[in-house]
Design an enzyme around this catalytic site. Structure first.
Site, PDB file in Angstrom:
ATOM      1  N   VAL A   1      30.661  47.302  32.446  1.00 34.27           N
ATOM      2  CA  VAL A   1      31.436  46.923  33.622  1.00 34.27           C
ATOM      3  C   VAL A   1      31.572  45.402  33.671  1.00 34.27           C
ATOM      4  O   VAL A   1      30.601  44.675  33.498  1.00 34.27           O
ATOM      5  CB  VAL A   1      30.748  47.421  34.915  1.00 34.27           C
ATOM      6  CG1 VAL A   1      31.472  46.932  36.162  1.00 34.27           C
ATOM      7  CG2 VAL A   1      30.659  48.942  34.910  1.00 34.27           C
ATOM      8  N   CYS A   2      32.784  44.944  33.934  1.00 36.49           N
ATOM      9  CA  CYS A   2      33.054  43.513  34.036  1.00 36.49           C
ATOM     10  C   CYS A   2      33.639  43.219  35.413  1.00 36.49           C
ATOM     11  O   CYS A   2      34.837  43.391  35.639  1.00 36.49           O
ATOM     12  CB  CYS A   2      34.015  43.073  32.936  1.00 36.49           C
ATOM     13  SG  CYS A   2      34.376  41.320  32.981  1.00 36.49           S
ATOM     14  N   ILE A   3      32.755  42.822  36.330  1.00 34.07           N
ATOM     15  CA  ILE A   3      33.202  42.366  37.647  1.00 34.07           C
ATOM     16  C   ILE A   3      32.429  41.099  37.990  1.00 34.07           C
ATOM     17  O   ILE A   3      31.319  40.882  37.506  1.00 34.07           O
ATOM     18  CB  ILE A   3      33.041  43.430  38.764  1.00 34.07           C
ATOM     19  CG1 ILE A   3      31.605  43.938  38.867  1.00 34.07           C
ATOM     20  CG2 ILE A   3      34.009  44.566  38.583  1.00 34.07           C
ATOM     21  CD1 ILE A   3      31.373  44.865  40.052  1.00 34.07           C
TER      22      ILE A   3
END
Length: 164
Positions: free
Chosen positions: A87-89
Site C-alpha cells: 500500500v502506498c499512501i
C-alpha cells in the site's frame, strides 16, 4: 499482554469499545505484537463493495516513531496498491519532509496515528484513488483511460475475495 498491545497500537478511545465498521484487525500470532492481520470490507457505494480484502501490517520495533508497512494478501487492483500488494499512501510514508516536495510533512506518518486511523485512510483510498501518485501505474492509467476495463478487473478481485 493486552494492556501492552492497547498501549502500543490503540487510540485513547479503544477500538474494542468503539468499533469502526469496515474492518477488523488482530494479531497474526499471539507471540508477535508487531505483525497484524486486517480484513477490510469493501466500502459501500464503491467498486470494492462486497469484497473481503485481507492484508498484513508489519510494525517496526520503533513504532510509533516510524510507520508500519501494509501489504494486501488478497489480490486487489488499485492505483495506490502495487502489484505485490504493498500500500502506498501518505500516512504510511516515513515522517518528515518529502525530498521530492510532493507531500507535506503533516500528510506523512505522525506518531499519533493508530491502526484505526491507518485503516480508515485505506478505506478512504479504496473509495477515492489518487491516480496522480500511483504505486500501480497500469491501474492508474486504466482508471483514467479505460474505466470500464478497470471496473471489470476490480469486480474480478471482489469475486475472488468472496471465495476465500
Amino acid at each position: 499482554m493486552k494492556w501492552e498491545i492497547s498501549r502500543l497500537f490503540c487510540s485513547e478511545n479503544n477500538s474494542m469499545k468503539n468499533p469502526v465498521e469496515g474492518f477488523s484487525a488482530g494479531l497474526v500470532d499471539d507471540d508477535d505484537i508487531y505483525i497484524w492481520e486486517v480484513l477490510i470490507i469493501g466500502p459501500p457505494d464503491t467498486l470494492y463493495e462486497g469484497g473481503f480484502f485481507k492484508a498484513h501490517l508489519h510494525f517496526p520495533k520503533d513504532y510509533p516513531l516510524r510507520p508500519p508497512k501494509m501489504k494486501f494478501v488478497t489480490e486487489i487492483w488499485h492505483p495506490n496498491i502495487d502489484k505485490n500488494g504493498d500500500v502506498c499512501i501518505s500516512i504510511l510514508h516515513e515522517p518528515g519532509d518529502d525530498k521530492y516536495g510532493y507531500e507535506k510533512a503533516s500528510e506523512r506518518w505522525l506518531p499519533v496515528h493508530t491502526v484505526e486511523t491507518i485503516l480508515i485512510s485505506v478505506i478512504s483510498m479504496l473509495a477515492d484513488p489518487n491516480d496522480e501518485s500511483p504505486a500501480n501505474v497500469d491501474a492508474a492509467k486504466e482508471w483514467r483511460e479505460s474505466f470500464l476495463s478497470f471496473k471489470r478487473k476490480v469486480a474480478q478481485c471482489v469475486r475472488k475475495s468472496q471465495e476465500i
